[in-house]
Design an enzyme around this catalytic site. Structure first.
Site, PDB file in Angstrom:
ATOM      1  N   HIS A  54      -9.625   1.322   4.725  1.00 37.18           N
ATOM      2  CA  HIS A  54      -8.362   1.491   5.461  1.00 37.18           C
ATOM      3  C   HIS A  54      -8.613   2.438   6.644  1.00 37.18           C
ATOM      4  O   HIS A  54      -9.424   3.367   6.541  1.00 37.18           O
ATOM      5  CB  HIS A  54      -7.296   2.064   4.526  1.00 37.18           C
ATOM      6  CG  HIS A  54      -5.929   2.020   5.132  1.00 37.18           C
ATOM      7  ND1 HIS A  54      -5.513   2.940   6.066  1.00 37.18           N
ATOM      8  CD2 HIS A  54      -4.904   1.146   4.980  1.00 37.18           C
ATOM      9  CE1 HIS A  54      -4.285   2.631   6.453  1.00 37.18           C
ATOM     10  NE2 HIS A  54      -3.891   1.548   5.812  1.00 37.18           N
ATOM     11  N   ASN A  91       0.863  -1.192   0.000  1.00 41.05           N
ATOM     12  CA  ASN A  91       0.000   0.000   0.000  1.00 41.05           C
ATOM     13  C   ASN A  91       0.894   1.235   0.000  1.00 41.05           C
ATOM     14  O   ASN A  91       1.474   1.583   1.017  1.00 41.05           O
ATOM     15  CB  ASN A  91      -0.906  -0.025   1.240  1.00 41.05           C
ATOM     16  CG  ASN A  91      -1.771   1.223   1.333  1.00 41.05           C
ATOM     17  OD1 ASN A  91      -1.825   2.025   0.404  1.00 41.05           O
ATOM     18  ND2 ASN A  91      -2.448   1.389   2.464  1.00 41.05           N
ATOM     19  N   TRP A  92       0.960   1.874  -1.159  1.00 36.49           N
ATOM     20  CA  TRP A  92       1.850   3.043  -1.276  1.00 36.49           C
ATOM     21  C   TRP A  92       1.245   4.287  -0.614  1.00 36.49           C
ATOM     22  O   TRP A  92       1.924   5.307  -0.484  1.00 36.49           O
ATOM     23  CB  TRP A  92       2.140   3.346  -2.756  1.00 36.49           C
ATOM     24  CG  TRP A  92       3.068   2.366  -3.415  1.00 36.49           C
ATOM     25  CD1 TRP A  92       3.541   1.186  -2.878  1.00 36.49           C
ATOM     26  CD2 TRP A  92       3.641   2.462  -4.725  1.00 36.49           C
ATOM     27  NE1 TRP A  92       4.358   0.554  -3.784  1.00 36.49           N
ATOM     28  CE2 TRP A  92       4.443   1.317  -4.924  1.00 36.49           C
ATOM     29  CE3 TRP A  92       3.550   3.398  -5.757  1.00 36.49           C
ATOM     30  CZ2 TRP A  92       5.158   1.080  -6.110  1.00 36.49           C
ATOM     31  CZ3 TRP A  92       4.249   3.171  -6.934  1.00 36.49           C
ATOM     32  CH2 TRP A  92       5.049   2.023  -7.096  1.00 36.49           C
ATOM     33  N   LYS A  93      -0.039   4.233  -0.278  1.00 37.95           N
ATOM     34  CA  LYS A  93      -0.744   5.400   0.279  1.00 37.95           C
ATOM     35  C   LYS A  93      -0.539   6.611  -0.653  1.00 37.95           C
ATOM     36  O   LYS A  93      -0.417   6.413  -1.868  1.00 37.95           O
ATOM     37  CB  LYS A  93      -0.275   5.672   1.709  1.00 37.95           C
ATOM     38  CG  LYS A  93      -0.377   4.402   2.576  1.00 37.95           C
ATOM     39  CD  LYS A  93      -0.203   4.633   4.047  1.00 37.95           C
ATOM     40  CE  LYS A  93      -0.299   3.303   4.787  1.00 37.95           C
ATOM     41  NZ  LYS A  93      -0.278   3.442   6.244  1.00 37.95           N
ATOM     42  N   GLU A 103      -5.477  -4.596  10.588  1.00 42.43           N
ATOM     43  CA  GLU A 103      -4.480  -3.543  10.771  1.00 42.43           C
ATOM     44  C   GLU A 103      -4.795  -2.770  12.047  1.00 42.43           C
ATOM     45  O   GLU A 103      -5.588  -1.801  12.013  1.00 42.43           O
ATOM     46  CB  GLU A 103      -4.498  -2.579   9.583  1.00 42.43           C
ATOM     47  CG  GLU A 103      -4.105  -3.227   8.265  1.00 42.43           C
ATOM     48  CD  GLU A 103      -3.469  -2.232   7.307  1.00 42.43           C
ATOM     49  OE1 GLU A 103      -2.365  -2.510   6.836  1.00 42.43           O
ATOM     50  OE2 GLU A 103      -4.053  -1.163   7.065  1.00 42.43           O
ATOM     51  N   SER A 128       3.402  -1.768  10.462  1.00 41.02           N
ATOM     52  CA  SER A 128       4.847  -1.793  10.723  1.00 41.02           C
ATOM     53  C   SER A 128       5.516  -3.119  10.335  1.00 41.02           C
ATOM     54  O   SER A 128       6.468  -3.557  10.982  1.00 41.02           O
ATOM     55  CB  SER A 128       5.138  -1.446  12.185  1.00 41.02           C
ATOM     56  OG  SER A 128       4.727  -0.110  12.450  1.00 41.02           O
ATOM     57  N   GLU A 168      -7.055   4.856   7.718  1.00 43.74           N
ATOM     58  CA  GLU A 168      -6.862   6.275   7.392  1.00 43.74           C
ATOM     59  C   GLU A 168      -8.103   6.851   6.718  1.00 43.74           C
ATOM     60  O   GLU A 168      -8.447   8.016   6.913  1.00 43.74           O
ATOM     61  CB  GLU A 168      -5.605   6.434   6.521  1.00 43.74           C
ATOM     62  CG  GLU A 168      -4.344   6.188   7.351  1.00 43.74           C
ATOM     63  CD  GLU A 168      -3.180   5.584   6.596  1.00 43.74           C
ATOM     64  OE1 GLU A 168      -3.185   5.580   5.349  1.00 43.74           O
ATOM     65  OE2 GLU A 168      -2.255   5.087   7.267  1.00 43.74           O
ATOM     66  N   GLY A 203       2.462   2.592  10.910  1.00 43.42           N
ATOM     67  CA  GLY A 203       3.411   3.697  10.799  1.00 43.42           C
ATOM     68  C   GLY A 203       4.130   4.048  12.086  1.00 43.42           C
ATOM     69  O   GLY A 203       4.766   5.099  12.183  1.00 43.42           O
ATOM     70  N   GLY A 228       2.939  -0.911   4.324  1.00 46.25           N
ATOM     71  CA  GLY A 228       2.926   0.497   3.958  1.00 46.25           C
ATOM     72  C   GLY A 228       4.329   1.010   3.676  1.00 46.25           C
ATOM     73  O   GLY A 228       4.893   0.785   2.605  1.00 46.25           O
ATOM     74  N   GLY A 229       4.909   1.681   4.646  1.00 43.86           N
ATOM     75  CA  GLY A 229       6.197   2.345   4.462  1.00 43.86           C
ATOM     76  C   GLY A 229       7.277   1.489   3.809  1.00 43.86           C
ATOM     77  O   GLY A 229       7.978   1.953   2.898  1.00 43.86           O
TER      78      GLY A 229
HETATM   79  P1  13P Z   1       2.987   0.710   7.696  1.00 45.59           P
HETATM   80  O1  13P Z   1       3.514  -0.588   7.127  1.00 45.59           O
HETATM   81  O2  13P Z   1       3.686   1.913   7.185  1.00 45.59           O
HETATM   82  O3  13P Z   1       2.868   0.637   9.180  1.00 45.59           O
HETATM   83  O4  13P Z   1       1.484   0.862   7.138  1.00 45.59           O
HETATM   84  C1  13P Z   1       0.622  -0.209   7.248  1.00 45.59           C
HETATM   85  C2  13P Z   1      -0.583   0.083   6.457  1.00 45.59           C
HETATM   86  O5  13P Z   1      -1.373   0.952   6.813  1.00 45.59           O
HETATM   87  C3  13P Z   1      -0.800  -0.675   5.220  1.00 45.59           C
HETATM   88  O6  13P Z   1      -2.069  -0.481   4.716  1.00 45.59           O
END
Ligand code: 13P
Length: 244
Positions: free
Chosen positions: A92, A7-9, A164, A209, A94, A170, A230-231
């Protein structure tokens, strides 16, 4: 074989797509199923970059709850399907937190996706306050129940779930493999009560994470079908190490 979803967000650029294109044969030979969720404007470029590597699948990060019409800024499930996408992230945390997506809206989005042949990857999870007050299972039950009540098809192959926990996203503080297994087992129990026993085999990914150092232990934990990353999915080198 696990599912690794990137997930590149709201990150990335054509330069990042190019970097992934250069590594595509490594990804194509991964032992895992790889799904990439870039922002909308990069979808087509990533699809083109992955041409010749059909095992690499591309999805979208969001879909409208509406079918079509005067909804400026929205993107419909029909448009995503026409674009040749296989999956779409739905709900998600967010989106729930910053864009007001309720359990009911998330369920409608999942329905729209399924109606157009897309597999929704529905994200669920509790906040830190909810965990600390012992509400984790209650929150997850409500999130899954809303899907069932909207008659989202809770069937393997038609939907993926991603657990999640908000406090792990994050923060560098991933849930432990034992915590993840416990929650995934609970979600499976919850699903088994909502759908026929035979259909309660939905794959559940873990997200929060996940990185190259902890992914092996997380994937080895019982009831974990894969990871939503994510990251660490924005770093070609690190994602390459995960996607061996
Ligand atoms: P991180 O891996 O950056 O914690 O993000 C997880 C995430 O929200 C994937 O959708």
């Amino acid at each position: 074989m696990a599912i690794l979803a990137a997930n590149w967000k709201m990150n990335g650029s054509l330069a990042l797509v190019q970097a992934f294109a250069e590594t595509k044969m490594h990804f194509a030979h991964s032992a895992h199923e790889l799904l990439f969720f870039p922002p909308f404007p990069l979808i087509q470029a990533l699809q083109q970059a992955f041409e010749g590597a059909p095992s690499l699948q591309v999805g979208a990060q969001n879909v409208s709850q509406y079918e079509a019409g005067a909804y400026t800024g929205e993107v419909s499930a029909a448009m995503l399907a026409e674009q040749g996408l296989s999956h779409v992230l739905v709900g998600h945390s967010e989106r729930r937190l910053y864009f007001g997506e309720t359990n009911d809206i998330v369920a409608v989005k999942a329905l729209r996706a399924q109606a157009h042949g897309l597999v929704p990857v529905v994200c669920i999870g509790e906040s830190l306050a909810e965990r600390e007050s012992g509400q984790t299972f209650r929150v997850l039950n409500a999130q899954v129940q809303a899907l069932a009540e909207a008659e989202v098809q809770l069937r393997d192959g038609l939907l993926l779930l991603a657990y999640e926990p908000v406090w792990a996203i994050g923060t560098g503080l991933a849930a432990s493999p034992a915590e993840i297994s416990q929650v995934h087992a609970h979600i499976h129990t919850c699903l088994a009560e909502l759908v026929d026993e035979s259909d309660s085999t939905i794959s559940i990914l873990y997200g929060g994470s996940v990185n190259a150092n902890n992914i092996e232990a997380i994937l080895a934990a019982p009831h974990v079908a894969g990871a939503l990353i994510g990251g660490a999915s924005l770093k070609v080198d690190e994602f390459s190490r995960m996607a061996v």
